[in-house]
Design an enzyme around this catalytic site. Structure first.
Site, short mmCIF file in Angstrom:
data_model
loop_
_atom_site.label_atom_id
_atom_site.label_comp_id
_atom_site.label_asym_id
_atom_site.label_seq_id
_atom_site.Cartn_x
_atom_site.Cartn_y
_atom_site.Cartn_z
N CYS A 50 0.57 -1.06 0.05
CA CYS A 50 -0.07 -0.02 -0.03
C CYS A 50 0.45 0.91 0.42
O CYS A 50 0.78 2.43 -0.70
CB CYS A 50 -0.54 -0.12 1.11
SG CYS A 50 0.07 -0.19 3.03
N SER A 107 10.33 3.20 5.95
CA SER A 107 8.36 2.72 6.39
C SER A 107 8.46 3.94 6.51
O SER A 107 8.31 4.41 7.20
CB SER A 107 8.84 1.17 7.15
OG SER A 107 9.12 0.32 6.33
#
Length: 424
Positions: A50, A107
């Protein structure tokens, strides 16, 4: 030979663009094979989550324009739109990028653990598609090894940095064995969904989802093998619940002190861990005054998250150093592998020359030449043949003024200026 990491992520592209560039699991095998067929990529893997879509490639020479054009065409994007948010890393930088991604250093949530599993899945799919060969395969294995070292030797992923994860982690501290605990989740929104996922991963014995509408609760419950009830059914479920986590949009408290007191009596004062993530609060503050109740608010969790994030950021520096060491070790091994083919060819050439001279010596012995003379001729002939090609090349390099190459040759043959003098 060149390694390339090319893609977009949450730092460079909007959600709208990321959605359009994402690959579905069903697309991956065909996309990988097409990528290797249409572009100069000899090996390829695709990581699509995503927050990022990245291509990991091995090519003879860096050639990214055709890859970008393929990616834009595959997803019906304009090349200009893709170029505006895409990044490209090559060789050492590509290796470093892959290792940082796998270690959770790139991340959205620093140190999040899911990305390593997602990268392992990307590698498995590429193997299934037949698009991973020895070079990219070695890079993936080195990446996994470095990420494991980062997880083992630093605190980058130890402390929770989301409210949902923090809530579950606190529950785990209070109930050492969640396999015997029941959790009551009040609400069915995004935060409760994350809580349910974390609890499910921790192996909680039973999860009950209570919501204003049974339909929404049932959808969430089905995903995690939970049981759905209406808010009106909470008192009965509260009696059997060791963990209560609430996050609704209600403007008034939906769980009062009286209901919790009655549940505690029926539980014979077995403790209940409660987390109220809602703003305004779902659980009356007075509930926290009850014995055998551990009540945390969203503010308590934010303090835990802030402290843990600070801890992760401190560990990130150590993690970056481990990644740097991983890159250096992999590139050194790769350079050593590059010499293998040269050494193999050189050995084959030397063995061919040896066999020729041995065959010539055997014929001389058969013709009656003395062994002493044959040995001398064998040694001289083999020496001359082994030195012929290097001698020709060294003379040519010297004539061309390539004194740097001469210095390398002196190092290669382990020569030094004093060797002749010592032998006299």
């Amino acid at each position: 030979m060149a390694f390339i990491a090319l893609g977009i992520n949450h730092k460079t592209a909007s959600v709208d663009v990321r959605e359009r560039v994402a690959f579905t699991p069903e697309q991956l095998v065909e996309a990988l094979q097409q990528l290797c067929r249409i572009t100069p990529s000899r090996e390829a893997a695709i990581l699509s989550t995503c927050n990022r879509s990245e291509l990991y490639l091995e090519q003879d020479h860096p050639s990214t324009d055709e890859v970008l054009a393929w990616l834009a065409g595959y997803h019906n994007l304009s090349l200009e739109e893709l170029r505006a948010c895409a990044y490209v890393h090559q060789d050492d930088d590509a290796v470093r990028h892959m290792m940082r991604v796998a270690s959770g250093l790139d991340s959205m949530v620093l140190g999040e653990p899911q990305i390593l599993g997602q990268m392992k899945s990307a590698y498995a799919v590429a193997r299934e598609a037949g698009t991973v060969g020895p070079l990219l395969g070695r890079l993936f294995q080195a990446t996994f090894s470095t990420a494991k070292t980062v997880r083992t030797d630093t605190a980058i992923g130890e402390n929770p940095v989301s409210v949902a994860f923090a809530a579950v982690s606190l529950a785990r501290q209070i109930f050492s064995d969640l396999h015997r605990s029941q959790a009551l989740l009040i609400g069915a929104g995004e935060t409760i969904t994350l809580v349910a996922r974390h609890l499910h991963e921790q192996g909680v014995k039973r999860i009950v989802v209570a919501n204003r509408t049974l339909e929404r609760a049932s959808i969430l419950a089905e995903e995690f093998g939970a049981h759905a009830v209406l808010l009106a059914d909470m008192p009965q479920e509260l009696v059997n619940s060791d963990i209560v986590i609430s996050s609704t949009a209600s403007q008034l408290p939906i769980l009062g002190k009286g209901a919790v007191e009655r549940a505690l009596k029926q539980r014979r004062h077995k403790p209940i861990f409660m987390v109220d993530i809602a703003v305004p609060r779902d659980i009356e503050p007075e509930v926290g005054e009850l014995d055998d109740v551990y009540l945390y608010t969203v503010d308590d969790l934010h303090e835990v998250v802030a402290e843990n994030l600070k801890s992760r950021q401190g560990a990130a520096q150590a993690a970056e150093e481990l990644v740097g060491a991983g890159v250096e070790d992999f590139m050194q091994r790769l350079r050593e592998l590059a010499a293998v083919d040269v050494l193999r060819a050189y050995r084959q050439q030397a063995e061919r020359l040896r066999d020729e001279e041995v065959l010539k010596a055997q014929r001389m012995l058969q013709n009656g030449t003395s062994a002493e003379e044959v040995l001398a001729l064998l040694a001289r002939g083999l020496t001359n043949k082994l030195l012929h090609a290097p001698s020709v090349q060294l003379k040519k390099l010297s004539a061309d003024g390539r004194f740097d190459a001469l210095a390398v040759a002196q190092e290669l043959f382990a020569l030094d200026e004093g060797s002749d003098k010592r032998s006299q």
